[in-house]
Design a protein around this motif. Structure first.
Motif, PDB file in Angstrom:
ATOM      1  N   ARG A 109     -10.869-122.301  32.299  1.00 18.64           N
ATOM      2  CA  ARG A 109     -11.073-123.539  33.070  1.00 18.64           C
ATOM      3  C   ARG A 109     -11.630-124.644  32.185  1.00 18.64           C
ATOM      4  O   ARG A 109     -11.230-125.790  32.277  1.00 18.64           O
ATOM      5  CB  ARG A 109     -12.020-123.294  34.235  1.00 18.64           C
ATOM      6  CG  ARG A 109     -11.399-122.504  35.359  1.00 18.64           C
ATOM      7  CD  ARG A 109     -12.402-122.256  36.445  1.00 18.64           C
ATOM      8  NE  ARG A 109     -11.866-121.362  37.445  1.00 18.64           N
ATOM      9  CZ  ARG A 109     -12.125-121.454  38.731  1.00 18.64           C
ATOM     10  NH1 ARG A 109     -12.953-122.371  39.173  1.00 18.64           N
ATOM     11  NH2 ARG A 109     -11.586-120.598  39.561  1.00 18.64           N
TER      12      ARG A 109
ATOM     13  N   ALA B 261     -14.519-128.749  35.389  1.00 17.15           N
ATOM     14  CA  ALA B 261     -13.863-127.448  35.222  1.00 17.15           C
ATOM     15  C   ALA B 261     -14.133-126.507  36.395  1.00 17.15           C
ATOM     16  O   ALA B 261     -13.604-125.394  36.424  1.00 17.15           O
ATOM     17  CB  ALA B 261     -14.337-126.796  33.926  1.00 17.15           C
ATOM     18  N   CYS B 262     -14.962-126.932  37.330  1.00 19.26           N
ATOM     19  CA  CYS B 262     -15.338-126.101  38.493  1.00 19.26           C
ATOM     20  C   CYS B 262     -15.996-124.790  38.053  1.00 19.26           C
ATOM     21  O   CYS B 262     -15.677-123.716  38.571  1.00 19.26           O
ATOM     22  CB  CYS B 262     -14.142-125.831  39.392  1.00 19.26           C
ATOM     23  SG  CYS B 262     -13.435-127.318  40.122  1.00 19.26           S
TER      24      CYS B 262
ATOM     25  N   ASP C 136     -12.036-116.337  32.874  1.00 18.86           N
ATOM     26  CA  ASP C 136     -11.611-117.337  33.842  1.00 18.86           C
ATOM     27  C   ASP C 136     -12.368-118.653  33.613  1.00 18.86           C
ATOM     28  O   ASP C 136     -11.761-119.719  33.557  1.00 18.86           O
ATOM     29  CB  ASP C 136     -11.834-116.831  35.272  1.00 18.86           C
ATOM     30  CG  ASP C 136     -11.398-117.834  36.315  1.00 18.86           C
ATOM     31  OD1 ASP C 136     -10.222-118.251  36.292  1.00 18.86           O
ATOM     32  OD2 ASP C 136     -12.243-118.214  37.155  1.00 18.86           O
ATOM     33  N   SER C 137     -13.678-118.578  33.452  1.00 18.55           N
ATOM     34  CA  SER C 137     -14.486-119.777  33.198  1.00 18.55           C
ATOM     35  C   SER C 137     -14.089-120.415  31.868  1.00 18.55           C
ATOM     36  O   SER C 137     -13.980-121.636  31.758  1.00 18.55           O
ATOM     37  CB  SER C 137     -15.980-119.438  33.176  1.00 18.55           C
ATOM     38  OG  SER C 137     -16.408-119.029  34.448  1.00 18.55           O
TER      39      SER C 137
ATOM     40  N   THR D 299      -9.729-128.229  30.828  1.00 16.58           N
ATOM     41  CA  THR D 299     -10.286-129.492  31.345  1.00 16.58           C
ATOM     42  C   THR D 299     -10.239-130.584  30.318  1.00 16.58           C
ATOM     43  O   THR D 299     -10.323-130.500  29.195  1.00 16.58           O
ATOM     44  CB  THR D 299     -11.739-129.273  31.814  1.00 16.58           C
ATOM     45  OG1 THR D 299     -11.733-128.322  32.859  1.00 16.58           O
ATOM     46  CG2 THR D 299     -12.336-130.560  32.326  1.00 16.58           C
TER      47      THR D 299
END
Length: 77
Positions: free
Chosen positions: A73, A50-51, A69-70, A77
């Protein structure tokens, strides 16, 4: 209160509008963790895919969603 149809796993489900934000965030974190574990994915590998940082994954699974944002992500994923 919502009463699901007969034969459903849950017999009583709390109306989401009656829950506090903290409870909702906790439920989201629990659900994400459950899905991750069912797919046999480690927190570290999820973070990498997920970076996002490992600490972000751990916090989100605890219901501490500080960065939308996290969170997105990880969900994507």
């Amino acid at each position: 209160m919502y009463l699901p149809h007969k034969g459903s796993k849950a017999t009583i489900m709390t109306n989401i509008y009656m829950l506090s934000d903290a409870i909702i965030l906790s439920k989201i974190g629990d659900r994400l963790k459950s899905i991750r574990l069912k797919q046999n994915i480690t927190q570290q590998s999820l973070a990498e895919a997920a970076c996002v940082s490992l600490s972000s994954v751990k916090k989100i699974e605890k219901g501490e969603i500080g960065s939308f944002d996290s969170f997105l992500r990880i969900v994507r994923t």
